[in-house]
Design an enzyme around this catalytic site. Structure first.
Site, PDB file in Angstrom:
ATOM      1  N   ARG A  80       0.839  -1.204   0.000  1.00  0.00           N
ATOM      2  CA  ARG A  80       0.000   0.000   0.000  1.00  0.00           C
ATOM      3  C   ARG A  80       0.882   1.266   0.000  1.00  0.00           C
ATOM      4  O   ARG A  80       0.536   2.276  -0.598  1.00  0.00           O
ATOM      5  CB  ARG A  80      -0.885  -0.044   1.250  1.00  0.00           C
ATOM      6  CG  ARG A  80      -1.805   1.114   1.412  1.00  0.00           C
ATOM      7  CD  ARG A  80      -3.195   0.765   0.988  1.00  0.00           C
ATOM      8  NE  ARG A  80      -4.072   1.904   1.144  1.00  0.00           N
ATOM      9  CZ  ARG A  80      -5.373   1.867   0.998  1.00  0.00           C
ATOM     10  NH1 ARG A  80      -5.967   0.748   0.680  1.00  0.00           N
ATOM     11  NH2 ARG A  80      -6.102   2.944   1.133  1.00  0.00           N
TER      12      ARG A  80
ATOM     13  N   LEU B 283      -6.257   8.097   1.693  1.00  0.00           N
ATOM     14  CA  LEU B 283      -4.980   8.553   1.134  1.00  0.00           C
ATOM     15  C   LEU B 283      -3.854   8.311   2.136  1.00  0.00           C
ATOM     16  O   LEU B 283      -4.047   8.377   3.354  1.00  0.00           O
ATOM     17  CB  LEU B 283      -5.076  10.040   0.786  1.00  0.00           C
ATOM     18  CG  LEU B 283      -6.009  10.327  -0.401  1.00  0.00           C
ATOM     19  CD1 LEU B 283      -6.309  11.813  -0.496  1.00  0.00           C
ATOM     20  CD2 LEU B 283      -5.402   9.811  -1.703  1.00  0.00           C
TER      21      LEU B 283
ATOM     22  N   ASN C  57     -11.989  16.815   0.701  1.00  0.00           N
ATOM     23  CA  ASN C  57     -12.833  15.657   0.408  1.00  0.00           C
ATOM     24  C   ASN C  57     -14.294  16.072   0.537  1.00  0.00           C
ATOM     25  O   ASN C  57     -14.633  16.963   1.323  1.00  0.00           O
ATOM     26  CB  ASN C  57     -12.536  14.545   1.417  1.00  0.00           C
ATOM     27  CG  ASN C  57     -13.387  13.316   1.205  1.00  0.00           C
ATOM     28  OD1 ASN C  57     -13.489  12.809   0.081  1.00  0.00           O
ATOM     29  ND2 ASN C  57     -14.012  12.813   2.257  1.00  0.00           N
TER      30      ASN C  57
ATOM     31  N   HIS D 161     -18.048  14.368   1.468  1.00  0.00           N
ATOM     32  CA  HIS D 161     -18.570  13.172   2.126  1.00  0.00           C
ATOM     33  C   HIS D 161     -20.091  13.286   2.209  1.00  0.00           C
ATOM     34  O   HIS D 161     -20.615  14.333   2.597  1.00  0.00           O
ATOM     35  CB  HIS D 161     -17.968  13.059   3.533  1.00  0.00           C
ATOM     36  CG  HIS D 161     -18.474  11.871   4.285  1.00  0.00           C
ATOM     37  ND1 HIS D 161     -18.048  10.588   4.011  1.00  0.00           N
ATOM     38  CD2 HIS D 161     -19.396  11.758   5.277  1.00  0.00           C
ATOM     39  CE1 HIS D 161     -18.675   9.744   4.812  1.00  0.00           C
ATOM     40  NE2 HIS D 161     -19.498  10.419   5.591  1.00  0.00           N
TER      41      HIS D 161
ATOM     42  N   ASP E 156      -7.160  14.869   6.576  1.00  0.00           N
ATOM     43  CA  ASP E 156      -5.997  14.570   7.415  1.00  0.00           C
ATOM     44  C   ASP E 156      -5.806  13.054   7.407  1.00  0.00           C
ATOM     45  O   ASP E 156      -6.409  12.354   6.586  1.00  0.00           O
ATOM     46  CB  ASP E 156      -6.170  15.165   8.826  1.00  0.00           C
ATOM     47  CG  ASP E 156      -7.348  14.557   9.576  1.00  0.00           C
ATOM     48  OD1 ASP E 156      -7.904  13.528   9.117  1.00  0.00           O
ATOM     49  OD2 ASP E 156      -7.716  15.109  10.626  1.00  0.00           O
ATOM     50  N   ALA E 157      -4.995  12.544   8.330  1.00  0.00           N
ATOM     51  CA  ALA E 157      -4.647  11.116   8.278  1.00  0.00           C
ATOM     52  C   ALA E 157      -5.801  10.206   8.700  1.00  0.00           C
ATOM     53  O   ALA E 157      -5.749   8.999   8.487  1.00  0.00           O
ATOM     54  CB  ALA E 157      -3.426  10.851   9.152  1.00  0.00           C
ATOM     55  N   GLY E 158      -6.855  10.765   9.277  1.00  0.00           N
ATOM     56  CA  GLY E 158      -7.983   9.942   9.715  1.00  0.00           C
ATOM     57  C   GLY E 158      -8.979   9.692   8.593  1.00  0.00           C
ATOM     58  O   GLY E 158      -8.796  10.133   7.453  1.00  0.00           O
TER      59      GLY E 158
ATOM     60  N   ASP F   3     -12.293  10.736   7.276  1.00  0.00           N
ATOM     61  CA  ASP F   3     -13.327  11.778   7.314  1.00  0.00           C
ATOM     62  C   ASP F   3     -13.288  12.595   8.612  1.00  0.00           C
ATOM     63  O   ASP F   3     -14.333  12.959   9.163  1.00  0.00           O
ATOM     64  CB  ASP F   3     -14.724  11.156   7.111  1.00  0.00           C
ATOM     65  CG  ASP F   3     -14.829  10.403   5.793  1.00  0.00           C
ATOM     66  OD1 ASP F   3     -14.227  10.854   4.805  1.00  0.00           O
ATOM     67  OD2 ASP F   3     -15.503   9.363   5.759  1.00  0.00           O
TER      68      ASP F   3
HETATM   69  C1  GRF Z   1     -20.472  11.233  -3.465  1.00  0.00           C
HETATM   70  O1  GRF Z   1     -21.682  11.289  -2.765  1.00  0.00           O
HETATM   71  C2  GRF Z   1     -19.291  11.162  -2.559  1.00  0.00           C
HETATM   72  O2  GRF Z   1     -19.412  11.955  -1.430  1.00  0.00           O
HETATM   73  C3  GRF Z   1     -19.334   9.701  -2.193  1.00  0.00           C
HETATM   74  O3  GRF Z   1     -19.585   9.056  -3.407  1.00  0.00           O
HETATM   75  C4  GRF Z   1     -20.337   9.923  -4.230  1.00  0.00           C
HETATM   76  C5  GRF Z   1     -19.612  10.078  -5.524  1.00  0.00           C
HETATM   77  O4  GRF Z   1     -20.475  10.534  -6.508  1.00  0.00           O
HETATM   78  N1  GRF Z   1     -18.149   9.274  -1.517  1.00  0.00           N
HETATM   79  P1  GRF Z   1     -19.935  10.939  -7.961  1.00  0.00           P
HETATM   80  O5  GRF Z   1     -18.982   9.842  -8.399  1.00  0.00           O
HETATM   81  O6  GRF Z   1     -19.256  12.270  -7.837  1.00  0.00           O
HETATM   82  O7  GRF Z   1     -21.161  10.992  -8.811  1.00  0.00           O
END
Ligand code: GRF
Length: 207
Positions: free
Chosen positions: A80, A108, A120, A122, A154-156, A158
């Site tokens: 990895r 990452l 990111n 989420h 960050d490293a976690g 979300d």
């Molecule tokens: C998004 O809702 C993102 O937050 C999640 O997966 C989805 C990706 O959608 N992790 P797309 O590929 O941008 O349509």
């Protein structure tokens, strides 16, 4: 006597913020960034799109827009850590100011995070429901309001500082799919607004 500033110098817009966008899926968040950067005066540009798997809609969208693409699949590396180093090398080759993880379904590694600032998106209201199944987990928990979050990585998983959020009401007949689609409408708007804001105020580049 101080030198007069020319009108040209006052009006000059900064160069567009250069993005590398990482995807794993359909790429509709990526598409929102591509569409928002179509105008020549847009404050950011998508320089390249990277994926962690073959055959993503995101890479197809990038190719249709004439944007460079690359794929770095974890199973193609011995460790990895090797994947992390090569992903960093491929990202760095495009000299981005900012990396955007837009539906990228891998955590990452330290090489990428040491070399790049990463945001990111989420599909839940962090810090609730982190991880790969934020929509499913929120629905299963029975929350009446969920949404989406844009945050520094960050490293976690979300866990990084939150940049922005949008709320979405859960309907009685929602499935994971219907709820996720409504979240994604707001998520795309949020992501474009966050990146636009980061392009306008670049103090984070020096932080
Ligand atoms: C998004 O809702 C993102 O937050 C999640 O997966 C989805 C990706 O959608 N992790 P797309 O590929 O941008 O349509």
């Amino acid at each position: 006597m101080s030198r007069a500033t020319t009108p040209d110098a006052v009006d000059a817009a900064p160069a567009p913020l250069g993005l590398v966008v990482l995807v794993s899926g359909s790429g509709s968040n990526l598409q929102a960034l591509i569409d928002a950067s179509a105008d020549e005066a847009a404050p950011f540009r998508v320089l390249a799109v990277g994926a962690d798997r073959d055959g993503t809609g995101g890479v197809e969208r990038a190719q249709r827009a004439g944007i460079a693409t690359f794929v770095a699949r974890v199973p193609d590396y011995v460790t990895r850590a090797d994947w992390d180093l090569d992903l960093e090398r491929q990202v760095a080759g495009h000299h981005p100011d900012l990396v955007v993880s837009a539906g990228f379904m891998k955590v990452l590694g330290p090489a990428v995070l040491a070399a790049h600032r990463v945001v990111n998106t989420h599909p839940a209201l962090l810090p609730s429901f982190p991880g790969a199944h934020g929509v499913r987990d929120a629905l299963a928990h029975g929350v009446r309001v969920t949404g989406c979050t844009c945050h520094w990585v960050d490293a976690g998983v979300d866990t990084g500082p939150i940049l922005d959020q949008r709320a979405v009401r859960v309907e009685d007949d929602d499935t994971v799919e219907t709820l996720h689609e409504r979240i994604k409408v707001l998520e795309r708007e949020m992501l474009v607004e966050v990146v636009t804001g980061l392009a306008a105020d670049r103090s984070w580049l020096r932080a």
